[in-house]
Design an enzyme around this catalytic site. Sequence first.
Site, mmCIF file in Angstrom:
data_model
loop_
_atom_site.group_PDB
_atom_site.id
_atom_site.type_symbol
_atom_site.label_atom_id
_atom_site.label_comp_id
_atom_site.label_asym_id
_atom_site.label_seq_id
_atom_site.Cartn_x
_atom_site.Cartn_y
_atom_site.Cartn_z
ATOM 1 N N PHE A 227 0.881 -1.170 0.000
ATOM 2 C CA PHE A 227 0.000 0.000 0.000
ATOM 3 C C PHE A 227 0.918 1.218 0.000
ATOM 4 O O PHE A 227 1.721 1.394 0.913
ATOM 5 C CB PHE A 227 -0.857 -0.034 1.272
ATOM 6 C CG PHE A 227 -2.035 0.897 1.243
ATOM 7 C CD1 PHE A 227 -3.322 0.401 1.036
ATOM 8 C CD2 PHE A 227 -1.872 2.265 1.448
ATOM 9 C CE1 PHE A 227 -4.429 1.251 1.032
ATOM 10 C CE2 PHE A 227 -2.970 3.123 1.439
ATOM 11 C CZ PHE A 227 -4.248 2.609 1.244
ATOM 12 N N GLY A 239 -4.693 8.256 1.208
ATOM 13 C CA GLY A 239 -4.546 6.873 1.682
ATOM 14 C C GLY A 239 -5.870 6.363 2.240
ATOM 15 O O GLY A 239 -6.278 5.231 1.986
ATOM 16 N N GLU A 262 -1.112 -7.479 5.567
ATOM 17 C CA GLU A 262 0.144 -8.189 5.806
ATOM 18 C C GLU A 262 1.164 -7.252 6.448
ATOM 19 O O GLU A 262 1.455 -6.202 5.903
ATOM 20 C CB GLU A 262 0.670 -8.687 4.452
ATOM 21 C CG GLU A 262 1.823 -9.631 4.555
ATOM 22 C CD GLU A 262 2.156 -10.205 3.195
ATOM 23 O OE1 GLU A 262 1.248 -10.704 2.508
ATOM 24 O OE2 GLU A 262 3.323 -10.116 2.813
HETATM 25 C C1 LIG Z 1 0.817 4.971 5.037
HETATM 26 C C2 LIG Z 1 0.454 5.877 3.866
HETATM 27 C C3 LIG Z 1 -0.158 5.018 2.778
HETATM 28 C C4 LIG Z 1 -0.535 6.956 4.313
HETATM 29 O O1 LIG Z 1 -1.001 7.677 3.182
HETATM 30 P P1 LIG Z 1 -1.600 9.154 3.274
HETATM 31 O O2 LIG Z 1 -2.266 9.448 1.982
HETATM 32 O O3 LIG Z 1 -0.589 10.097 3.756
HETATM 33 O O4 LIG Z 1 -2.727 8.950 4.386
HETATM 34 P P2 LIG Z 1 -3.745 10.062 4.933
HETATM 35 O O5 LIG Z 1 -3.458 11.377 4.316
HETATM 36 O O6 LIG Z 1 -5.110 9.513 4.782
HETATM 37 O O7 LIG Z 1 -3.377 10.104 6.480
HETATM 38 C C5 LIG Z 1 -2.054 10.307 6.907
HETATM 39 C C6 LIG Z 1 -1.941 11.449 7.901
HETATM 40 O O8 LIG Z 1 -2.237 12.674 7.261
HETATM 41 C C7 LIG Z 1 -3.151 13.427 8.055
HETATM 42 N N1 LIG Z 1 -3.989 14.230 7.151
HETATM 43 C C8 LIG Z 1 -4.958 13.776 6.311
HETATM 44 N N2 LIG Z 1 -5.493 14.821 5.658
HETATM 45 C C9 LIG Z 1 -4.848 15.908 6.070
HETATM 46 C C10 LIG Z 1 -4.936 17.289 5.725
HETATM 47 N N3 LIG Z 1 -5.810 17.719 4.834
HETATM 48 N N4 LIG Z 1 -4.102 18.140 6.347
HETATM 49 C C11 LIG Z 1 -3.206 17.699 7.250
HETATM 50 N N5 LIG Z 1 -3.057 16.419 7.607
HETATM 51 C C12 LIG Z 1 -3.872 15.533 7.021
HETATM 52 C C13 LIG Z 1 -3.927 12.368 8.795
HETATM 53 O O9 LIG Z 1 -4.542 12.874 9.961
HETATM 54 C C14 LIG Z 1 -2.862 11.357 9.097
HETATM 55 O O10 LIG Z 1 -2.137 11.812 10.225
HETATM 56 P P3 LIG Z 1 -1.750 10.862 11.440
HETATM 57 O O11 LIG Z 1 -0.841 9.801 10.863
HETATM 58 O O12 LIG Z 1 -1.071 11.775 12.380
HETATM 59 O O13 LIG Z 1 -3.044 10.279 11.921
HETATM 60 C C15 LIG Z 1 1.718 6.607 3.311
HETATM 61 O O14 LIG Z 1 2.316 7.305 4.342
HETATM 62 C C16 LIG Z 1 2.745 5.660 2.690
HETATM 63 O O15 LIG Z 1 2.620 5.285 1.546
HETATM 64 N N6 LIG Z 1 3.780 5.301 3.503
HETATM 65 C C17 LIG Z 1 4.884 4.474 3.066
HETATM 66 C C18 LIG Z 1 4.507 3.069 2.734
HETATM 67 C C19 LIG Z 1 3.824 2.296 3.845
HETATM 68 O O16 LIG Z 1 4.180 2.363 5.000
HETATM 69 N N7 LIG Z 1 2.830 1.517 3.416
HETATM 70 C C20 LIG Z 1 2.113 0.617 4.242
HETATM 71 C C21 LIG Z 1 2.767 -0.706 4.185
HETATM 72 S S1 LIG Z 1 1.730 -1.872 5.002
#
Ligand SMILES: CC(C)(COP(=O)(O)OP(=O)(O)OC[C@H]1O[C@@H](n2cnc3c(N)ncnc32)[C@H](O)[C@@H]1OP(=O)(O)O)[C@@H](O)C(=O)NCCC(=O)NCCS
Length: 411
Positions: A227, A239, A262
């Site tokens: 993911f 995400g 996973e």
């Molecule tokens: C994990 C991952 C998929 C999250 O994706 P993302 O699109 O950033 O997810 P979201 O935006 O929905 O949420 C992430 C954070 O952003 C914050 N956020 C969401 N919208 C926001 C906005 N408009 N303004 C500010 N912050 C925001 C959320 O509150 C969340 O914060 P938290 O972690 O403190 O709770 C991404 O970080 C990633 O790809 N990481 C590396 C790979 C990984 O770890 N994959 C999973 C393997 S199992």
Amino acid sequence: MEDSITARLKRLVTSSNEVLEFRLIRSIDDLDSKETVFKPEMTYQVFGDREIIFGYQDLKVQLFYSAGCLETYLGMTYTEKVNTEYEGVEADEILTKIAAKLAPDVHYSETNFINALTKDDTFTPYGTLIHSFSLNDKGTTRRFVVYKADMSYKGFKEYHQRIQTFLLWYIDAALFIDLDDDQWQYFNIFEKYTTSIGTSRYATIGFATVYRYYAYPQHIRPRIAQFLILPPFRRMGLGTHLLQAIYREYIGRNEVKDITVESPSEVFQRLRNYVDALNCSTLPSFKPERLRKGFDNEMVTEARDKLRINKKQARIVYEILRLRATNVANTEEYRAYRLDVKNRLNIPFKRKQNEEAKIERALRNEDKRTYTNDNGLPSEEQRKEILEKEYRLLEDEYKTVIKRLEYATEL
Ligand SMILES: CC(C)(COP(=O)(O)OP(=O)(O)OC[C@H]1O[C@@H](n2cnc3c(N)ncnc32)[C@H](O)[C@@H]1OP(=O)(O)O)[C@@H](O)C(=O)NCCC(=O)NCCS
């Protein structure tokens, strides 16, 4: 003399995490704009555990992609390279090492890459559209779409081979999956945007892979394996949308037993907790007055039947939602909550303690002389301290999810 050579060789050692630069190119201007650059979080799968590159001064390595179909450019610049003849050491073969991990047909000429950018004019996502939504980003509305695909779509395999290489830089111990196994399903998220000349285009944002495990007698257990949201698009809620789109795809199907993940990373588990808590909060068994009475079977059944959440995750969601429903200013109520969570945290310890007690009894009967009372387990006092620490960390984690639930909009 010796010293100056050593000093020079040291100067030629650079951090591979620092020198690698990625860009997703939407227009030619992005090739020079500093704002489009993003960096890897790890590079050990390519450059070894020490994550260093040897042999170059002022090194920069560029890995650029066309924003839509991910045509790839790989190049490097430096001001000096170690002189093998005089200095007796060889510089690392950077491009070869990276190219070995990339999909075929990489461009090494910038001109060829620029010409190939036009492929994005006609690029459209593979598969079927399963979710589309808009987000407000600093005053502008941005549109996104999620597509579900599999390898039967012509050209998708090549696209996936290009996007999957990002895993190396962002997911610990990431492996590429077997693309010939048709139990894999692929979910891709794109931004649908309009160029300055008014044409509509798609830009790659991230993806997920899900494996449909078989479960007896005629069920499946979809498991999210990979993911990824690319760094320029994180923390916008994308995400969350991708995960919710995957859930919607499987939740309504009778053959689906549950949806699992996973080895989730910490950030992903937080995202999952948030989405699951949001979804469960609409179920009757997760209403505040029920939560305060403790975790029960109805919660397990309802979370499984309506949302395909397994028991372990249902328990986590219960703890999050119960904390949200708990008046922490009320000493008794808060104490009851802490006790409930600590009892759950203490289960593995209790199990170990029972096993040890059995062994002790057996030893005592067998040989009184060699029997000692030291079972290697922490004392009651130490155990309480450990539990308190574990609890505090968990409560902090739950609070971030609860905070996000407060300003949640429907997904
Ligand atoms: C994990 C991952 C998929 C999250 O994706 P993302 O699109 O950033 O997810 P979201 O935006 O929905 O949420 C992430 C954070 O952003 C914050 N956020 C969401 N919208 C926001 C906005 N408009 N303004 C500010 N912050 C925001 C959320 O509150 C969340 O914060 P938290 O972690 O403190 O709770 C991404 O970080 C990633 O790809 N990481 C590396 C790979 C990984 O770890 N994959 C999973 C393997 S199992």
